[in-house]
Design a protein around this motif. Structure first.
Motif, PDB file in Angstrom:
ATOM      1  N   UNK A 151      60.182  37.190  41.632  1.00  0.00           N
ATOM      2  CA  UNK A 151      59.237  37.545  42.821  1.00  0.00           C
ATOM      3  C   UNK A 151      58.283  38.693  42.220  1.00  0.00           C
ATOM      4  N   UNK A 152      58.746  39.494  41.548  1.00  0.00           N
ATOM      5  CA  UNK A 152      57.910  40.508  41.208  1.00  0.00           C
ATOM      6  C   UNK A 152      56.641  39.623  40.327  1.00  0.00           C
ATOM      7  N   UNK A 153      57.136  38.854  39.426  1.00  0.00           N
ATOM      8  CA  UNK A 153      56.155  38.385  38.497  1.00  0.00           C
ATOM      9  C   UNK A 153      55.159  37.300  39.422  1.00  0.00           C
ATOM     10  N   UNK A 154      55.651  36.490  40.168  1.00  0.00           N
ATOM     11  CA  UNK A 154      54.841  35.710  41.110  1.00  0.00           C
ATOM     12  C   UNK A 154      53.906  36.657  41.776  1.00  0.00           C
ATOM     13  N   UNK A 155      54.325  37.881  42.573  1.00  0.00           N
ATOM     14  CA  UNK A 155      53.367  38.679  42.867  1.00  0.00           C
ATOM     15  C   UNK A 155      52.103  38.917  42.133  1.00  0.00           C
ATOM     16  N   UNK A 156      52.442  39.395  40.915  1.00  0.00           N
ATOM     17  CA  UNK A 156      51.454  39.554  40.005  1.00  0.00           C
ATOM     18  C   UNK A 156      50.610  38.281  39.497  1.00  0.00           C
ATOM     19  N   UNK A 157      51.291  37.318  39.351  1.00  0.00           N
ATOM     20  CA  UNK A 157      50.437  36.050  39.244  1.00  0.00           C
ATOM     21  C   UNK A 157      49.780  35.616  40.127  1.00  0.00           C
ATOM     22  N   UNK A 158      50.005  35.636  41.420  1.00  0.00           N
ATOM     23  CA  UNK A 158      49.157  35.151  42.763  1.00  0.00           C
ATOM     24  C   UNK A 158      48.071  36.274  43.015  1.00  0.00           C
ATOM     25  N   UNK A 159      48.040  37.313  42.605  1.00  0.00           N
ATOM     26  CA  UNK A 159      47.087  38.190  42.688  1.00  0.00           C
ATOM     27  C   UNK A 159      46.087  38.031  41.785  1.00  0.00           C
ATOM     28  N   UNK A 160      46.429  37.667  40.451  1.00  0.00           N
ATOM     29  CA  UNK A 160      45.642  37.424  39.298  1.00  0.00           C
ATOM     30  C   UNK A 160      45.035  36.308  39.624  1.00  0.00           C
ATOM     31  N   UNK A 161      45.688  35.180  40.162  1.00  0.00           N
ATOM     32  CA  UNK A 161      44.715  33.889  40.431  1.00  0.00           C
ATOM     33  C   UNK A 161      43.674  33.991  41.522  1.00  0.00           C
ATOM     34  N   UNK A 162      44.079  35.023  42.525  1.00  0.00           N
ATOM     35  CA  UNK A 162      43.181  35.150  43.676  1.00  0.00           C
ATOM     36  C   UNK A 162      41.967  36.004  43.118  1.00  0.00           C
ATOM     37  N   UNK A 163      42.101  37.129  42.072  1.00  0.00           N
ATOM     38  CA  UNK A 163      41.214  37.861  41.675  1.00  0.00           C
ATOM     39  C   UNK A 163      40.209  36.984  40.789  1.00  0.00           C
ATOM     40  N   UNK A 164      41.030  35.751  39.941  1.00  0.00           N
ATOM     41  CA  UNK A 164      40.020  35.099  39.161  1.00  0.00           C
ATOM     42  C   UNK A 164      39.365  33.866  39.865  1.00  0.00           C
ATOM     43  N   UNK A 165      39.809  33.663  40.919  1.00  0.00           N
ATOM     44  CA  UNK A 165      39.050  32.685  41.861  1.00  0.00           C
ATOM     45  C   UNK A 165      37.703  33.584  42.708  1.00  0.00           C
ATOM     46  N   UNK A 166      37.930  34.609  42.792  1.00  0.00           N
ATOM     47  CA  UNK A 166      37.129  35.546  43.404  1.00  0.00           C
ATOM     48  C   UNK A 166      35.957  35.990  42.311  1.00  0.00           C
ATOM     49  N   UNK A 167      36.494  36.016  41.270  1.00  0.00           N
ATOM     50  CA  UNK A 167      35.401  36.592  40.156  1.00  0.00           C
ATOM     51  C   UNK A 167      34.413  35.146  39.760  1.00  0.00           C
ATOM     52  N   UNK A 168      35.123  34.001  39.812  1.00  0.00           N
ATOM     53  CA  UNK A 168      34.368  32.732  39.347  1.00  0.00           C
ATOM     54  C   UNK A 168      33.431  32.488  40.767  1.00  0.00           C
ATOM     55  N   UNK A 169      33.740  32.696  42.028  1.00  0.00           N
ATOM     56  CA  UNK A 169      33.034  32.442  43.089  1.00  0.00           C
ATOM     57  C   UNK A 169      31.844  33.497  43.004  1.00  0.00           C
ATOM     58  N   UNK A 170      31.972  34.513  42.856  1.00  0.00           N
ATOM     59  CA  UNK A 170      30.965  35.334  42.795  1.00  0.00           C
ATOM     60  C   UNK A 170      29.856  35.170  41.748  1.00  0.00           C
TER      61      UNK A 170
END
Length: 172
Positions: A151-170
């Motif tokens: 649960x802790x690791x997935x919270x980190x992972x999902x935040x990382x994926x969401x951030x990566x998508x935002x960076x690429x969209x920007x």
């Protein structure tokens, strides 16, 4: 217990197959300008998933856990369903699927297959498998520890994926 050890060995082989697919897909993504995000959480993720399989084998043997049919058979069905969902995700994403977070600029989000229903269906598979696989042979401690740490690791992972998508969209 022998059949359970065979089940865990088959899951381990499946994980190795995933790594082969992931390496091939990573090379494809990076060759197309993909960027990797979240390298720091990847080694703990590998360790956690390896520990899950080890715990599945060790806990029933060391703690003399019995196979409880009323628990074991439904958990086996859930574990198999989780594998089916995982491979549906892998098939749907094709070359874009990876065990790492690699985003190729310019590619649209996938909105077909299980992704039309859920934002992170592969993680649903991971969560279900993480408690179901150990409980096939009553490995309660393994199921609980994996679930909490995951649960802790997935919270980190999902935040990382969401951030990566935002960076690429920007950047687009």
């Amino acid at each position: 217990m022998d059949w359970y050890a065979l089940l865990i060995a088959l899951v381990a082989v499946e994980r190795l197959a995933e790594l082969v697919v992931a390496r091939r897909n990573a090379a494809w993504s990076l060759a197309r300008g993909g960027s990797e995000f979240g390298r720091g959480h990847y080694p703990p993720m590998v360790l956690l998933h390896t520990a899950l399989l080890a715990g599945c084998l060790l806990e029933p043997a060391l703690a003399d856990r019995p196979f409880l049919p009323l628990l074991g058979w439904p958990m086996l069905l859930l574990a198999v369903a989780a594998q089916a969902l995982r491979w549906w995700c892998i098939t749907t994403l094709g070359r874009r699927w990876n065990t790492r977070v690699i985003v190729v600029p310019g590619l649209p989000l996938v909105a077909s297959g299980p992704y039309r229903l859920l934002a992170h269906p592969n993680y649903v598979a991971v969560v279900v498998e993480g408690f179901a696989l150990p409980l096939v042979h009553t490995a309660w401690v393994t199921a609980g520890c994996f679930t909490v740490l995951n649960a802790w690791l997935l919270a980190v992972r999902v935040r990382c994926e969401e951030r990566a998508l935002l960076v690429c969209r920007a950047a687009a």
